[in-house]
Motif scaffolding. Structure first.
Motif: not given
Length: 371
Positions: A195-208, A312-317
């Motif tokens: 279950e702890i690897y849910v943190a990895n999924l949430i982090g990479i999915a939200m940020v990228r 963040l590069a996506k966000c500018f575009v």
């Protein structure tokens, strides 16, 4: 108020009109008069207009319609209409001469012709869109060379309306998405005790991906539509023509501040979205019995600065696309009561399509760059 009295004497039905025969009066008497004329078994019908005080073209057309229903014309039956005042005679003559024939149905267009028309319309729209993109790009480069030409007061005002006022809806959607995604991911992870690897999924999915994408979609529905409605209303009210007559550039005056504001505010909203989405995932991890520091260490050890920079590069575009598309669709507003609504709809649809296309392009680029 108009009145209609019906009398039958010696097999002759007399329809005695009085009052005003205008559009409201005709509407009140229409059903009764038409039923009387169409009533079977009548040998003769006479219309008496001696007590009519006022008649306009609506009333004259009404009397002409009754005469056609009865199969009578003034030439064949001069006594069909009696008591007509001299000042109303020209109107009734004009109504009698006009034949209210049904318009022929429009010719059917074949599939090839319809496809060709749609293609020509799409090409013209693309040509105009590309032309406006060029004008906006030239205006932006001109403002970069001369920052004093930018209307910074309007820029900060647009940034406040598009950014600060959008924080609640962006935060709510991001928190719910992070929460739901963590719950959905925890179900299969629990089968393997991971279950702890849910943190990895949430982090990479939200940020990228999800943070930039959700922020862009919210701004497309919220800000692009607002830009299109504002500029479209100005276009209909001829305010843009007035700016041109006064020697002001509408693109620099109206579009550039909105593009700059949206481009600057979208990354900040994305950072806020990332943070709130990660908090939503942390709520699930806490409910599973893990401490917050474990969630933090797991996520920080997996998500890199390159992932944050890529998002963040996506966000500018995305911000540039949203603002430019909304302003261009507003600038293309046509005339008519539904023109602003059509421009607003096209702005939102076009923005979301461009966001999806450029998000796919970024994904391919990041894949080949190994980011």
């Amino acid at each position: 108020m108009p009145e209609l009295n019906i009398e039958t004497v010696n097999h002759t039905t007399a329809m005695l009109f009085s009052g005003r025969l205008d559009a409201p009066g005709v509407a009140r008497l229409w059903d009764t008069a038409v039923k009387t004329v169409k009533k079977p078994g009548q040998e003769k019908i006479r219309i008496d207009l001696g007590s009519v005080d006022y008649m306009d073209m609506a009333g004259a057309t009404f009397i002409s319609h009754l005469s056609r229903l009865a199969g009578s014309t003034p030439a064949e039956h001069p006594d069909f209409v009696t008591g007509l005042k001299k000042e109303f005679s020209p109107l009734l003559e004009l109504a009698q001469k006009s034949k209210n024939k049904a318009l022929p149905p429009p010719p059917e267009i074949s599939y090839i012709e319809k496809t060709g028309e749609d293609l020509v319309t799409s090409l013209e729209d693309a040509k105009m869109f590309i032309s406006m993109v060029g004008e906006i790009t030239a205006a932006l480069f001109s403002c970069i060379k001369n920052p004093g030409r930018v209307r910074w007061a309007d820029t900060w005002m647009v940034a406040e309306r598009s950014g600060v006022n959008a924080l609640p809806i962006v935060g709510l959607i991001s928190f719910i998405v992070g929460l739901v995604m963590a719950f959905q991911a925890a179900i299969p992870m629990r089968m393997f005790g991971a279950e702890i690897y849910v943190a990895n999924l949430i982090g990479i999915a939200m940020v990228r991906e999800l943070g930039p994408l959700m922020t862009a979609i919210v701004l497309a529905g919220r800000s692009a539509s607002a830009f299109a409605a504002e500029i479209g209303t100005m276009k209909i009210n001829e305010e843009i023509d007035a700016l041109t007559v006064m020697g002001m550039e509408p693109v620099r005056f109206l579009i550039v501040p909105r593009v700059i504001a949206a481009t600057l505010i979208t990354p900040l909203l994305t950072v806020f979205s990332n943070f709130v989405g990660i908090l939503g995932g942390m709520v699930v991890i806490l409910s599973l019995g893990y401490p917050p520091i474990t969630y933090y260490n797991q996520m920080v050890g997996f998500v890199s600065w390159e992932d944050l920079a890529g998002g963040l590069a996506k966000c500018f575009v995305f911000g540039l696309l949203i603002a430019a598309t909304g302003c261009i669709r507003g600038y293309q507003t046509l005339r008519g009561p539904s023109a602003v609504g059509d421009a607003t709809t096209r702005a939102v649809v076009s923005s979301i399509i461009l966001i999806a296309v450029f998000d796919g392009i970024f994904s391919v680029i990041f894949f080949y760059l190994g980011i």
